[in-house]
Design a protein around this motif. Sequence first.
Motif, PDB file in Angstrom:
ATOM      1  N   ASP A   1      41.140  45.130 121.233  1.00  0.00           N
ATOM      2  CA  ASP A   1      40.893  46.297 120.389  1.00  0.00           C
ATOM      3  C   ASP A   1      40.346  47.444 121.237  1.00  0.00           C
ATOM      4  OD1 ASP A   1      40.440  48.069 118.376  1.00  0.00           O
ATOM      5  OD2 ASP A   1      38.995  46.841 117.286  1.00  0.00           O
ATOM      6  N   LEU A   2      41.113  48.530 121.302  1.00  0.00           N
ATOM      7  CA  LEU A   2      40.722  49.682 122.108  1.00  0.00           C
ATOM      8  C   LEU A   2      39.931  50.713 121.318  1.00  0.00           C
ATOM      9  CD1 LEU A   2      44.077  50.249 124.059  1.00  0.00           C
ATOM     10  CD2 LEU A   2      42.069  48.937 124.769  1.00  0.00           C
ATOM     11  N   GLY A   3      39.606  50.410 120.076  1.00  0.00           N
ATOM     12  CA  GLY A   3      38.856  51.347 119.252  1.00  0.00           C
ATOM     13  C   GLY A   3      37.382  51.399 119.645  1.00  0.00           C
ATOM     14  N   GLY A   4      36.744  52.531 119.349  1.00  0.00           N
ATOM     15  CA  GLY A   4      35.312  52.674 119.556  1.00  0.00           C
ATOM     16  C   GLY A   4      34.867  52.660 120.995  1.00  0.00           C
ATOM     17  N   LEU A   5      35.736  53.084 121.926  1.00  0.00           N
ATOM     18  CA  LEU A   5      35.383  53.029 123.343  1.00  0.00           C
ATOM     19  C   LEU A   5      34.186  53.915 123.685  1.00  0.00           C
ATOM     20  CD1 LEU A   5      38.860  53.030 125.141  1.00  0.00           C
ATOM     21  CD2 LEU A   5      37.234  51.139 124.942  1.00  0.00           C
ATOM     22  N   ASP A   6      34.054  55.045 123.000  1.00  0.00           N
ATOM     23  CA  ASP A   6      32.984  55.988 123.343  1.00  0.00           C
ATOM     24  C   ASP A   6      31.601  55.352 123.237  1.00  0.00           C
ATOM     25  OD1 ASP A   6      34.844  57.905 123.842  1.00  0.00           O
ATOM     26  OD2 ASP A   6      34.625  58.942 121.920  1.00  0.00           O
TER      27      ASP A   6
ATOM     28  N   ALA B   1      34.275  43.629 136.867  1.00  0.00           N
ATOM     29  CA  ALA B   1      33.049  44.103 137.517  1.00  0.00           C
ATOM     30  C   ALA B   1      33.284  45.357 138.352  1.00  0.00           C
ATOM     31  CB  ALA B   1      32.456  43.002 138.397  1.00  0.00           C
ATOM     32  N   ARG B   2      34.525  45.682 138.637  1.00  0.00           N
ATOM     33  CA  ARG B   2      34.812  46.906 139.375  1.00  0.00           C
ATOM     34  C   ARG B   2      34.331  48.116 138.578  1.00  0.00           C
ATOM     35  NH1 ARG B   2      40.541  47.503 139.478  1.00  0.00           N
ATOM     36  NH2 ARG B   2      40.061  49.533 140.408  1.00  0.00           N
ATOM     37  N   PRO B   3      33.602  49.022 139.190  1.00  0.00           N
ATOM     38  CA  PRO B   3      33.118  50.198 138.457  1.00  0.00           C
ATOM     39  C   PRO B   3      34.273  50.986 137.834  1.00  0.00           C
ATOM     40  CG  PRO B   3      32.046  50.030 140.601  1.00  0.00           C
ATOM     41  CD  PRO B   3      33.139  48.998 140.591  1.00  0.00           C
ATOM     42  N   GLY B   4      33.989  51.567 136.675  1.00  0.00           N
ATOM     43  CA  GLY B   4      34.982  52.425 136.026  1.00  0.00           C
ATOM     44  C   GLY B   4      35.886  51.723 135.029  1.00  0.00           C
ATOM     45  N   LEU B   5      35.486  50.540 134.553  1.00  0.00           N
ATOM     46  CA  LEU B   5      36.327  49.805 133.600  1.00  0.00           C
ATOM     47  C   LEU B   5      36.602  50.641 132.357  1.00  0.00           C
ATOM     48  CD1 LEU B   5      37.747  47.238 132.579  1.00  0.00           C
ATOM     49  CD2 LEU B   5      35.497  46.415 131.801  1.00  0.00           C
ATOM     50  N   LYS B   6      35.564  51.216 131.796  1.00  0.00           N
ATOM     51  CA  LYS B   6      35.738  52.022 130.586  1.00  0.00           C
ATOM     52  C   LYS B   6      36.690  53.189 130.840  1.00  0.00           C
ATOM     53  CE  LYS B   6      33.059  54.861 127.326  1.00  0.00           C
ATOM     54  NZ  LYS B   6      31.682  55.199 126.881  1.00  0.00           N
ATOM     55  N   GLN B   7      36.542  53.857 131.955  1.00  0.00           N
ATOM     56  CA  GLN B   7      37.402  54.998 132.261  1.00  0.00           C
ATOM     57  C   GLN B   7      38.854  54.562 132.429  1.00  0.00           C
ATOM     58  OE1 GLN B   7      36.359  58.386 132.393  1.00  0.00           O
ATOM     59  NE2 GLN B   7      38.585  58.479 132.148  1.00  0.00           N
ATOM     60  N   ARG B   8      39.079  53.438 133.049  1.00  0.00           N
ATOM     61  CA  ARG B   8      40.456  52.945 133.215  1.00  0.00           C
ATOM     62  C   ARG B   8      41.089  52.644 131.864  1.00  0.00           C
ATOM     63  NH1 ARG B   8      37.835  50.128 137.371  1.00  0.00           N
ATOM     64  NH2 ARG B   8      37.892  48.122 136.266  1.00  0.00           N
ATOM     65  N   ILE B   9      40.318  52.051 130.964  1.00  0.00           N
ATOM     66  CA  ILE B   9      40.851  51.755 129.632  1.00  0.00           C
ATOM     67  C   ILE B   9      41.116  53.046 128.869  1.00  0.00           C
ATOM     68  CG2 ILE B   9      40.383  50.630 127.426  1.00  0.00           C
ATOM     69  CD1 ILE B   9      38.777  48.533 128.931  1.00  0.00           C
ATOM     70  N   GLN B  10      40.202  54.001 128.972  1.00  0.00           N
ATOM     71  CA  GLN B  10      40.408  55.290 128.309  1.00  0.00           C
ATOM     72  C   GLN B  10      41.644  55.992 128.848  1.00  0.00           C
ATOM     73  OE1 GLN B  10      36.490  56.969 129.074  1.00  0.00           O
ATOM     74  NE2 GLN B  10      35.961  56.838 126.893  1.00  0.00           N
ATOM     75  N   ASN B  11      41.861  55.927 130.155  1.00  0.00           N
ATOM     76  CA  ASN B  11      43.050  56.538 130.738  1.00  0.00           C
ATOM     77  C   ASN B  11      44.318  55.890 130.206  1.00  0.00           C
ATOM     78  OD1 ASN B  11      41.403  58.189 132.261  1.00  0.00           O
ATOM     79  ND2 ASN B  11      41.594  56.978 134.141  1.00  0.00           N
ATOM     80  N   TYR B  12      44.289  54.562 130.112  1.00  0.00           N
ATOM     81  CA  TYR B  12      45.441  53.840 129.585  1.00  0.00           C
ATOM     82  C   TYR B  12      45.681  54.205 128.118  1.00  0.00           C
ATOM     83  CZ  TYR B  12      48.159  50.035 127.584  1.00  0.00           C
ATOM     84  OH  TYR B  12      49.099  49.314 126.889  1.00  0.00           O
ATOM     85  N   LYS B  13      44.605  54.246 127.338  1.00  0.00           N
ATOM     86  CA  LYS B  13      44.735  54.579 125.920  1.00  0.00           C
ATOM     87  C   LYS B  13      45.316  55.990 125.757  1.00  0.00           C
ATOM     88  CE  LYS B  13      42.088  54.753 121.600  1.00  0.00           C
ATOM     89  NZ  LYS B  13      40.745  54.635 120.991  1.00  0.00           N
ATOM     90  N   ARG B  14      44.871  56.922 126.598  1.00  0.00           N
ATOM     91  CA  ARG B  14      45.388  58.288 126.548  1.00  0.00           C
ATOM     92  C   ARG B  14      46.877  58.317 126.918  1.00  0.00           C
ATOM     93  NH1 ARG B  14      42.239  60.146 130.116  1.00  0.00           N
ATOM     94  NH2 ARG B  14      40.493  60.344 128.636  1.00  0.00           N
ATOM     95  N   GLU B  15      47.235  57.520 127.901  1.00  0.00           N
ATOM     96  CA  GLU B  15      48.628  57.471 128.345  1.00  0.00           C
ATOM     97  C   GLU B  15      49.554  56.975 127.244  1.00  0.00           C
ATOM     98  OE1 GLU B  15      51.308  54.728 131.347  1.00  0.00           O
ATOM     99  OE2 GLU B  15      49.219  55.145 131.887  1.00  0.00           O
ATOM    100  N   ILE B  16      49.175  55.864 126.586  1.00  0.00           N
ATOM    101  CA  ILE B  16      50.035  55.348 125.533  1.00  0.00           C
ATOM    102  C   ILE B  16      50.040  56.271 124.322  1.00  0.00           C
ATOM    103  CG2 ILE B  16      49.825  52.964 126.305  1.00  0.00           C
ATOM    104  CD1 ILE B  16      47.842  52.454 124.088  1.00  0.00           C
ATOM    105  N   GLY B  17      48.919  56.985 124.102  1.00  0.00           N
ATOM    106  CA  GLY B  17      48.887  57.952 123.011  1.00  0.00           C
ATOM    107  C   GLY B  17      49.829  59.118 123.263  1.00  0.00           C
ATOM    108  N   ASN B  18      49.937  59.545 124.513  1.00  0.00           N
ATOM    109  CA  ASN B  18      50.838  60.634 124.851  1.00  0.00           C
ATOM    110  C   ASN B  18      52.304  60.238 124.741  1.00  0.00           C
ATOM    111  OD1 ASN B  18      48.679  62.322 125.428  1.00  0.00           O
ATOM    112  ND2 ASN B  18      48.678  61.877 127.620  1.00  0.00           N
ATOM    113  N   ARG B  19      52.572  58.929 124.896  1.00  0.00           N
ATOM    114  CA  ARG B  19      53.962  58.466 124.816  1.00  0.00           C
ATOM    115  C   ARG B  19      54.420  58.276 123.386  1.00  0.00           C
ATOM    116  NH1 ARG B  19      52.903  54.452 128.970  1.00  0.00           N
ATOM    117  NH2 ARG B  19      53.071  52.870 127.337  1.00  0.00           N
ATOM    118  N   SER B  20      53.453  58.094 122.476  1.00  0.00           N
ATOM    119  CA  SER B  20      53.818  57.784 121.084  1.00  0.00           C
ATOM    120  C   SER B  20      54.117  59.043 120.284  1.00  0.00           C
ATOM    121  CB  SER B  20      52.698  56.992 120.415  1.00  0.00           C
ATOM    122  OG  SER B  20      51.512  57.743 120.406  1.00  0.00           O
TER     123      SER B  20
END
Length: 251
Positions: A71-76, A232-251
């Motif tokens: 579930d990618l909701g509520g990431l903020d 554990a790699r830093p930036g997990l949240k940002q990577r998921i947000q980037n992916y979510k933005r990418e799929i949102g732009n494709r839809s």
Amino acid sequence: MTIAQGHSVSELTIEQAGPVTRLMLDRPARGNALSAGLVLALSAAVAQAAQDGTRLLVLEGLGASFCSGFDLGGLDAQSDGDLALRFLQLETLLQAVHHFPGETLALAHGRVFGAGADLFGACARRIAAPQTTFRFPGVRFGVVLGTRRLGAVVGRERARRLILDGVEVDADAARASGLADEIAPPSAWPDRRAAILAGLDLVAPETRAAITRALRPDTRAADMADLAASVARPGLKQRIQNYKREIGNRS
């Protein structure tokens, strides 16, 4: 006469009838995406089924899809640590399903993506409806989840292509690769459940469990270590947000 008992707990509907326990993901408005609460509810239900004499554990999804993934909701409102913990809890669930002492059956339809496809693949028997599609996009945000399990099911090179290419495959391709054992419409699923249950009587439970242990290497520690290193790699949240933005732009 066996009487079915059903109840709902935290986005999960549970129905038990004799030696069969059905776990039905019940978040249809979210494509049965795996929220933190749903993962914990599933883990508790699988643990209970492992202790109560369940011989056939069935995983299904209510609504239009079996499971659309993490579930990618509520990431903020979530930190890197929050998300990492969710993935670790998800892997704990997948391991419990994969090493369940009885038989496991996944019945999939609709979109089966990411962690939903991992949940499907963790089961010993896997049936897909004709229009089901599968995809493993988690690598796009750097998460290593279920890799060895998928390789054991479809072969290492095919698993590598499915994961790294991130392509969506249909039910026929899933059947050809071994990801799905068979293709059957939902109308046929009750008969398939009954036939599988009847077949369980041919082999003593302890013998079936011993054969399963012998043929299913226990890679739980290595799987968890790979996942932990990736989240554990830093930036997990940002990577998921980037992916979510990418799929949102494709839809």
